[in-house]
Design a protein around this motif. Structure first.
Motif, mmCIF file in Angstrom:
data_model
loop_
_atom_site.group_PDB
_atom_site.id
_atom_site.type_symbol
_atom_site.label_atom_id
_atom_site.label_comp_id
_atom_site.label_asym_id
_atom_site.label_seq_id
_atom_site.Cartn_x
_atom_site.Cartn_y
_atom_site.Cartn_z
ATOM 1 N N SER A 96 25.439 -16.108 -17.668
ATOM 2 C CA SER A 96 26.157 -16.715 -18.786
ATOM 3 C C SER A 96 26.416 -15.626 -20.113
ATOM 4 N N VAL A 97 27.357 -14.528 -19.697
ATOM 5 C CA VAL A 97 27.756 -13.672 -20.550
ATOM 6 C C VAL A 97 29.220 -13.921 -21.155
ATOM 7 N N SER A 98 29.846 -15.063 -20.692
ATOM 8 C CA SER A 98 31.403 -15.285 -21.213
ATOM 9 C C SER A 98 31.289 -16.972 -21.071
ATOM 10 N N TYR A 99 32.262 -17.407 -21.690
ATOM 11 C CA TYR A 99 32.516 -18.831 -21.790
ATOM 12 C C TYR A 99 32.871 -19.348 -20.303
ATOM 13 N N ALA A 100 33.690 -18.744 -19.697
ATOM 14 C CA ALA A 100 33.882 -19.130 -18.140
ATOM 15 C C ALA A 100 32.602 -19.074 -17.332
ATOM 16 N N ALA A 101 32.007 -18.022 -17.482
ATOM 17 C CA ALA A 101 30.750 -17.874 -16.604
ATOM 18 C C ALA A 101 29.647 -19.204 -17.200
ATOM 19 N N LEU A 102 29.462 -19.197 -18.314
ATOM 20 C CA LEU A 102 28.525 -20.367 -18.995
ATOM 21 C C LEU A 102 29.264 -21.736 -18.293
ATOM 22 N N CYS A 103 30.254 -22.143 -18.335
ATOM 23 C CA CYS A 103 31.001 -23.450 -17.722
ATOM 24 C C CYS A 103 30.317 -23.452 -16.395
ATOM 25 N N VAL A 104 30.685 -22.278 -15.537
ATOM 26 C CA VAL A 104 30.355 -22.600 -14.290
ATOM 27 C C VAL A 104 29.004 -22.766 -14.033
ATOM 28 N N GLY A 105 27.963 -22.075 -14.699
ATOM 29 C CA GLY A 105 26.738 -22.037 -14.547
ATOM 30 C C GLY A 105 26.227 -23.421 -14.910
ATOM 31 N N VAL A 106 26.663 -23.936 -16.082
ATOM 32 C CA VAL A 106 26.154 -25.320 -16.517
ATOM 33 C C VAL A 106 26.501 -26.330 -15.492
ATOM 34 N N LEU A 107 27.604 -26.244 -14.774
ATOM 35 C CA LEU A 107 28.383 -27.047 -13.915
ATOM 36 C C LEU A 107 27.401 -27.126 -12.428
ATOM 37 N N ALA A 108 26.822 -25.796 -12.199
ATOM 38 C CA ALA A 108 26.213 -25.869 -11.095
ATOM 39 C C ALA A 108 24.700 -26.359 -11.219
ATOM 40 N N VAL A 109 24.113 -26.139 -12.538
ATOM 41 C CA VAL A 109 22.820 -26.642 -12.850
ATOM 42 C C VAL A 109 22.892 -28.266 -12.859
ATOM 43 N N GLY A 110 24.025 -28.608 -13.438
ATOM 44 C CA GLY A 110 24.147 -30.280 -13.385
ATOM 45 C C GLY A 110 24.260 -30.746 -12.104
ATOM 46 N N ALA A 111 24.899 -29.956 -11.326
ATOM 47 C CA ALA A 111 25.010 -30.792 -9.679
ATOM 48 C C ALA A 111 23.512 -30.675 -9.308
ATOM 49 N N SER A 112 22.812 -29.400 -9.351
ATOM 50 C CA SER A 112 21.563 -29.321 -8.939
ATOM 51 C C SER A 112 20.432 -30.337 -9.415
ATOM 52 N N SER A 113 20.456 -30.726 -10.817
ATOM 53 C CA SER A 113 19.801 -31.452 -11.536
ATOM 54 C C SER A 113 20.061 -33.047 -10.795
ATOM 55 N N GLY A 114 21.365 -33.386 -10.906
ATOM 56 C CA GLY A 114 21.743 -34.593 -10.355
ATOM 57 C C GLY A 114 21.078 -35.060 -9.025
ATOM 58 N N ALA A 115 21.229 -33.878 -8.059
ATOM 59 C CA ALA A 115 20.906 -34.176 -6.844
ATOM 60 C C ALA A 115 19.374 -34.198 -6.618
ATOM 61 N N ALA A 116 18.512 -33.514 -7.404
ATOM 62 C CA ALA A 116 17.294 -33.463 -7.254
ATOM 63 C C ALA A 116 16.652 -34.584 -8.008
ATOM 64 N N ASP A 117 17.347 -35.244 -9.218
ATOM 65 C CA ASP A 117 16.798 -36.435 -9.831
ATOM 66 C C ASP A 117 16.818 -37.908 -8.613
ATOM 67 N N VAL A 118 17.897 -37.813 -7.933
ATOM 68 C CA VAL A 118 18.014 -38.930 -6.873
ATOM 69 C C VAL A 118 16.972 -38.674 -5.774
ATOM 70 N N ALA A 119 16.859 -37.538 -5.523
ATOM 71 C CA ALA A 119 16.034 -37.302 -4.279
ATOM 72 C C ALA A 119 14.345 -37.549 -4.758
ATOM 73 N N ILE A 120 14.062 -37.182 -5.882
ATOM 74 C CA ILE A 120 12.648 -37.270 -6.275
ATOM 75 C C ILE A 120 12.418 -38.670 -6.518
ATOM 76 N N ASN A 121 13.264 -39.511 -6.900
ATOM 77 C CA ASN A 121 13.218 -41.003 -7.370
ATOM 78 C C ASN A 121 13.104 -41.536 -5.897
ATOM 79 N N THR A 122 13.782 -41.223 -5.027
ATOM 80 C CA THR A 122 13.814 -41.896 -3.685
ATOM 81 C C THR A 122 12.374 -41.820 -3.068
#
Length: 404
Positions: A96-122
């Motif tokens: 995250s050294v630029s705005y574009a990279a920050l956005c892509v990185g945050v999107l990836a974190v969000g996807a990983s978090s959402g997936a982990a959230d459902v899996a651990i609740n299951t």
């Protein structure tokens, strides 16, 4: 019953708590590291706020899809997705050294978090059904407690190193280790395909409606809880001119109270879910009203703590209640449905509060949050109506043996 290859019982019982502890460790570090993340990317507050919305943009589709993945591959997926979340944090911290990279990185974190959230609740719901223990509520308590501890640890680490990668690397060590422990505890666990427990075609539509209704009620719970977590410090600052250090007491008190309340009420939420929802909604509503009309800072804190007691019990109880009758072979998809719909409330809560605060002021806006929990109280009869209509089998059924 599903054909299940059971892993060692003691390891399996620990797996949900390990998973939620890892999830909390990541999000505690995340919250404490946001100022460094913004500084490293070199963006304005407005651009940073837009970038953070991409957490949700990544999480929602991942949450929808993960349930099928868990049902197909088994509960060990939860550990793998948790480890992936830890790795994504490190990638974001370096990239995250630029705005574009920050956005892509945050999107990836969000996807990983959402997936982990459902899996651990299951995973937690499955462990609860098999053991008869209040695993869901206690796992959510572990999450709240770990968030508080890891945020303090990350704050101390960043104060010493002023390094974003160091903070996320420390988080990754913990999160990946716990993810691997979850994999080890669940690696022998598999559900045979074509389980006889899967819902029939005739009952599938009403079953999905029931899950959507529970998710919608959960959205009210999430909206209320997130509004307090997001705006409590602002309340103390704006309404009572508290210093930043004193204002930070409000979200810390809320998170700590939520963890303790979930631990204290875990057994009763499993034994008497409807009664728990009624009482918790009433306490949360009373806390909101008290917060809105408090004339002193200590009284406002009492209202916030009361709201934490009430709101903390709502979503874990709803999730446990909704997933209890779901067969192992379909529990991942059911968790995806409930969690995704409920997550919409988590996203909308702060925005809803912001609009109210703009119109009435921050303190009076808490009346709007009290209205949400009062609305949740009014929807509780719908859960009984679903059972009477046959949409959900044995929804009020409690395991014969509930061990504390």
């Amino acid at each position: 019953m599903s054909t299940v290859i059971a892993c060692p019982a003691r390891m399996f019982r620990a797996a949900p708590f390990l998973g939620f502890a890892g999830f909390g460790a990541f999000w505690g570090v995340w919250g404490a590291s946001l100022p460094l993340l913004r500084a490293q990317a070199g963006v304005s507050d407005a651009h940073f706020g837009v970038a953070l919305l991409l957490v949700a943009a990544g999480a929602l589709p991942a949450m929808l899809l993960t349930g099928r993945l868990v049902d197909a591959l088994g509960l060990r997926v939860a550990g793998a997705l948790l480890a992936l979340l830890g790795v994504m944090g490190v990638v974001l911290s370096f990239a995250s050294v630029s705005y574009a990279a920050l956005c892509v990185g945050v999107l990836a974190v969000g996807a990983s978090s959402g997936a982990a959230d459902v899996a651990i609740n299951t995973l937690a719901a499955t462990a609860e059904k098999r053991t008869g223990r209040p695993v869901v509520a206690r796992s959510h308590a572990a999450f709240s407690a770990t968030v508080a501890v890891s945020s303090l640890g990350a704050g101390a680490l960043t104060a010493m190193t002023d390094s974003l990668p160091a903070a996320f690397a420390a988080a990754a060590v913990v999160v990946v280790a716990l993810g691997l422990a979850v994999i080890a505890a669940t690696k022998q666990d598999a559900v045979a395909p074509g389980s006889r427990d899967a819902p029939t075609h005739a009952g599938r539509a009403s079953w999905r409606v029931a899950l959507l209704v529970i998710g919608a009620i959960g959205a009210l719970a999430f909206a209320s809880e997130n509004a307090y977590q997001t705006w409590a410090a602002v309340l103390l600052t704006d309404a009572f001119t508290a210093s930043p250090a004193l204002a930070a007491v409000a979200p810390a008190a809320f998170a700590t109270t939520a963890a303790l309340a979930r631990l204290a009420t875990a057994t009763i939420t499993l034994r008497s879910p409807i009664a728990t929802l009624v009482v918790a909604s009433m306490i949360a509503t009373a806390g909101g009203v008290l917060t809105a009309f408090a004339s002193t800072l200590p009284l406002a804190l009492v209202g916030i703590v009361a709201a934490a007691v009430g709101t903390s019990a709502l979503f874990p109880t709803l999730l446990s209640y909704g997933l209890r009758p779901v067969p192992d072979a379909s529990r991942g998809r059911a968790t995806s449905t409930i969690s995704t719909v409920a997550y919409l409330g988590y996203l909308a809560g702060p925005a809803y509060f912001g609009l109210l605060a703009d119109a009435t002021g921050v303190q009076k806006a808490f009346l709007g949050i009290a209205a949400l929990t009062a609305g949740l109280l009014a929807t509780i009869p719908a859960l009984s109506a679903l059972k009477r209509a046959g949409a959900v089998r044995s929804l009020d059924e409690t395991p014969h043996s509930i061990r504390t």
